[in-house]
Design a protein around this motif. Sequence first.
Motif, mmCIF file in Angstrom:
data_model
loop_
_atom_site.group_PDB
_atom_site.id
_atom_site.type_symbol
_atom_site.label_atom_id
_atom_site.label_comp_id
_atom_site.label_asym_id
_atom_site.label_seq_id
_atom_site.Cartn_x
_atom_site.Cartn_y
_atom_site.Cartn_z
ATOM 1 N N CYS A 94 -49.441 27.966 46.663
ATOM 2 C CA CYS A 94 -48.470 28.144 47.746
ATOM 3 C C CYS A 94 -47.094 27.658 47.333
ATOM 4 O O CYS A 94 -46.936 26.865 46.404
ATOM 5 N N ASN A 126 -42.570 28.219 48.879
ATOM 6 C CA ASN A 126 -41.613 28.879 49.767
ATOM 7 C C ASN A 126 -40.564 29.620 48.943
ATOM 8 O O ASN A 126 -40.180 29.159 47.871
ATOM 9 N N GLY A 127 -40.089 30.755 49.453
ATOM 10 C CA GLY A 127 -39.010 31.475 48.791
ATOM 11 C C GLY A 127 -39.400 31.930 47.396
ATOM 12 O O GLY A 127 -40.427 32.587 47.206
ATOM 13 N N SER A 142 -40.548 30.161 45.071
ATOM 14 C CA SER A 142 -41.829 29.537 44.733
ATOM 15 C C SER A 142 -42.996 30.290 45.361
ATOM 16 O O SER A 142 -44.098 30.314 44.803
ATOM 17 N N ALA A 143 -42.775 30.913 46.511
ATOM 18 C CA ALA A 143 -43.801 31.782 47.102
ATOM 19 C C ALA A 143 -44.050 32.985 46.201
ATOM 20 O O ALA A 143 -45.195 33.382 45.968
ATOM 21 N N ASN A 198 -49.269 32.197 50.859
ATOM 22 C CA ASN A 198 -48.026 32.608 51.499
ATOM 23 C C ASN A 198 -47.942 34.116 51.729
ATOM 24 O O ASN A 198 -46.865 34.627 52.001
ATOM 25 N N LEU A 237 -49.443 33.237 58.727
ATOM 26 C CA LEU A 237 -48.180 32.495 58.671
ATOM 27 C C LEU A 237 -47.483 32.470 60.020
ATOM 28 O O LEU A 237 -46.984 31.418 60.462
ATOM 29 N N TYR A 273 -44.102 25.585 61.427
ATOM 30 C CA TYR A 273 -44.117 26.146 60.074
ATOM 31 C C TYR A 273 -44.586 25.140 59.028
ATOM 32 O O TYR A 273 -45.138 25.518 57.990
ATOM 33 N N GLU A 274 -44.430 23.865 59.312
ATOM 34 C CA GLU A 274 -44.847 22.869 58.334
ATOM 35 C C GLU A 274 -46.356 22.871 58.107
ATOM 36 O O GLU A 274 -46.852 22.329 57.120
ATOM 37 N N SER A 333 -42.881 23.642 44.370
ATOM 38 C CA SER A 333 -41.671 23.308 45.109
ATOM 39 C C SER A 333 -40.645 22.800 44.110
ATOM 40 O O SER A 333 -40.893 21.790 43.438
ATOM 41 N N SER A 366 -40.769 20.011 49.837
ATOM 42 C CA SER A 366 -41.126 21.001 50.868
ATOM 43 C C SER A 366 -42.226 20.431 51.754
ATOM 44 O O SER A 366 -43.337 20.141 51.278
ATOM 45 N N ASN A 413 -44.122 21.690 54.157
ATOM 46 C CA ASN A 413 -45.372 22.433 54.312
ATOM 47 C C ASN A 413 -46.231 22.376 53.051
ATOM 48 O O ASN A 413 -47.461 22.359 53.125
#
Length: 197
Positions: free
Chosen positions: A49, A51-52, A54-55, A82, A88, A97-98, A119, A124, A126
Amino acid sequence: MDMTSRMTAHFNDAISTFQESSQALSGPLALGVDLLFAALANNGKILACGNGGSAADAQHFIAELVGRFERERLPLAGIALNTDTSILTAVGNDYGYEHVFERQVLALGQPGDVLVAISTSGNSVNVALSIEAAHERDMRVIALTGKGGGQFNDLLTPDDVHLCVPHDRTMRIQEVHILLLHALCDGIDALLLGDPA
């Protein structure tokens, strides 16, 4: 502004970052390969997992496992946490969202599985909660970070693997993260299939 010089500086900075990362991370990276291979060899799975960007890296990594990397082999068990928009948005709406990765780790994770937590900052929320959930499930963690590792430094145990890129700039960290993920795939394939002729 000399744009050619600016572009050359990017290459030089990237080369320097890769060299520093080679010295700092080759040993931990080898440990990460062993950790992933052991999980897969014992019918475990890999959860990933981020975000952005990194997702995107998490999804890319899992695609290399389930599909293939450079050589033909059986598919390997992996899930990018993700990618399911219904989960999600439902978890994000109902719990915040966390919790979007934490809930999935608690639902899907089993002892012996591995979480690949990505991350660039190591902060991050989450992803941090997913690390805590993985430990609750008796899972090991491979964390890919940069910028000194952030709060992940306080969450990871001696049994986990921390691949912290020695740089503070997000783009450089992400560039090395791609190499690290490809190297993990290559290491798994080498243990499964032997060195290519």
